[in-house]
Scaffold this motif. Structure first.
Motif, PDB file in Angstrom:
ATOM      1  N   THR A  54       0.819  -1.208   0.000  1.00 38.36           N
ATOM      2  CA  THR A  54       0.000   0.000   0.000  1.00 38.36           C
ATOM      3  C   THR A  54       0.854   1.259   0.000  1.00 38.36           C
ATOM      4  OG1 THR A  54      -0.180  -0.197   2.405  1.00 38.36           O
ATOM      5  CG2 THR A  54      -1.976  -1.102   1.097  1.00 38.36           C
ATOM      6  N   GLY A  55       1.732   1.406   0.980  1.00 37.77           N
ATOM      7  CA  GLY A  55       2.539   2.611   1.073  1.00 37.77           C
ATOM      8  C   GLY A  55       3.828   2.573   0.279  1.00 37.77           C
ATOM      9  N   GLY A  56       4.268   1.375  -0.108  1.00 34.79           N
ATOM     10  CA  GLY A  56       5.486   1.264  -0.894  1.00 34.79           C
ATOM     11  C   GLY A  56       6.772   1.273  -0.095  1.00 34.79           C
ATOM     12  N   SER A  57       6.688   1.296   1.225  1.00 39.31           N
ATOM     13  CA  SER A  57       7.915   1.297   2.026  1.00 39.31           C
ATOM     14  C   SER A  57       8.618  -0.050   1.905  1.00 39.31           C
ATOM     15  CB  SER A  57       7.599   1.600   3.493  1.00 39.31           C
ATOM     16  OG  SER A  57       6.687   0.659   3.999  1.00 39.31           O
ATOM     17  N   THR A  58       9.937  -0.006   2.054  1.00 39.75           N
ATOM     18  CA  THR A  58      10.739  -1.211   1.909  1.00 39.75           C
ATOM     19  C   THR A  58      11.606  -1.439   3.137  1.00 39.75           C
ATOM     20  OG1 THR A  58      12.459   0.049   0.771  1.00 39.75           O
ATOM     21  CG2 THR A  58      10.820  -1.053  -0.599  1.00 39.75           C
ATOM     22  N   TYR A  59      12.041  -2.664   3.294  1.00 36.20           N
ATOM     23  CA  TYR A  59      12.881  -3.039   4.431  1.00 36.20           C
ATOM     24  C   TYR A  59      13.780  -4.166   3.975  1.00 36.20           C
ATOM     25  CZ  TYR A  59      14.146  -3.823   9.284  1.00 36.20           C
ATOM     26  OH  TYR A  59      14.840  -3.928  10.461  1.00 36.20           O
ATOM     27  N   TYR A  60      15.063  -4.121   4.394  1.00 36.47           N
ATOM     28  CA  TYR A  60      16.038  -5.098   3.940  1.00 36.47           C
ATOM     29  C   TYR A  60      16.825  -5.697   5.091  1.00 36.47           C
ATOM     30  CZ  TYR A  60      15.243  -2.888  -0.594  1.00 36.47           C
ATOM     31  OH  TYR A  60      14.669  -2.400  -1.739  1.00 36.47           O
ATOM     32  N   ALA A  61      17.263  -6.916   4.884  1.00 35.06           N
ATOM     33  CA  ALA A  61      18.234  -7.507   5.805  1.00 35.06           C
ATOM     34  C   ALA A  61      19.542  -6.739   5.659  1.00 35.06           C
ATOM     35  CB  ALA A  61      18.436  -8.976   5.475  1.00 35.06           C
ATOM     36  N   ASP A  62      20.277  -6.597   6.735  1.00 35.87           N
ATOM     37  CA  ASP A  62      21.531  -5.844   6.698  1.00 35.87           C
ATOM     38  C   ASP A  62      22.500  -6.412   5.668  1.00 35.87           C
ATOM     39  OD1 ASP A  62      21.648  -5.177  10.281  1.00 35.87           O
ATOM     40  OD2 ASP A  62      20.649  -4.124   8.648  1.00 35.87           O
TER      41      ASP A  62
END
Length: 127
Positions: A54-62
């Motif tokens: 929905t918002g398009g935010s992303t998150y990644y493993a270090d």
């Protein structure tokens, strides 16, 4: 029900790139976040990347920050994982995941609580 099908895996030399795709079908309107996990032989499954639908935010493993990028194809129910500067330790089977939980959907993905999984696609990085 949501079905996920991954594609784009293969064999690549160290330092090379691959782009994985995951096509979602079925009740895609109920998806709130998607992401990628991977599992190498003899190792535990680990989170790679997540994307809010929905918002398009992303998150990644270090371990993949700055090298991997997750995105959505706006015209299709498809999520992609662009993987650059690949290393032999990135060799694994990569799985697409999705959650139909609206509350804290990114956290659902990153903490491995997704309810929808694809069958995976193999990525092999040769030294």
């Amino acid at each position: 029900q949501v079905e996920l099908v991954e594609s784009g895996g293969g064999l690549v030399q160290s330092g090379g790139s691959l782009r994985l795709s995951c096509d979602a079908s079925g009740r895609t309107s109920s998806i709130y976040a998607m992401g990628w996990f991977r599992q190498a032989p003899g190792k535990e499954r680990e989170f790679v990347a997540a994307l809010s639908w929905t918002g398009g935010s992303t998150y990644y493993a270090d371990s993949v920050k700055g090298r991997f990028s997750v995105s959505r194809d706006g015209a299709r129910d498809t999520v992609r994982l662009q993987m650059n500067s690949l290393k032999p330790e990135n060799t694994a089977r990569y799985f697409c995941v999705a959650t139909q939980w609206a509350l804290n959907s990114i956290a659902v993905v990153t903490t491995d609580h997704c309810d929808c999984w694809g069958r995976g696609t193999q990525v092999t990085v040769r030294a």
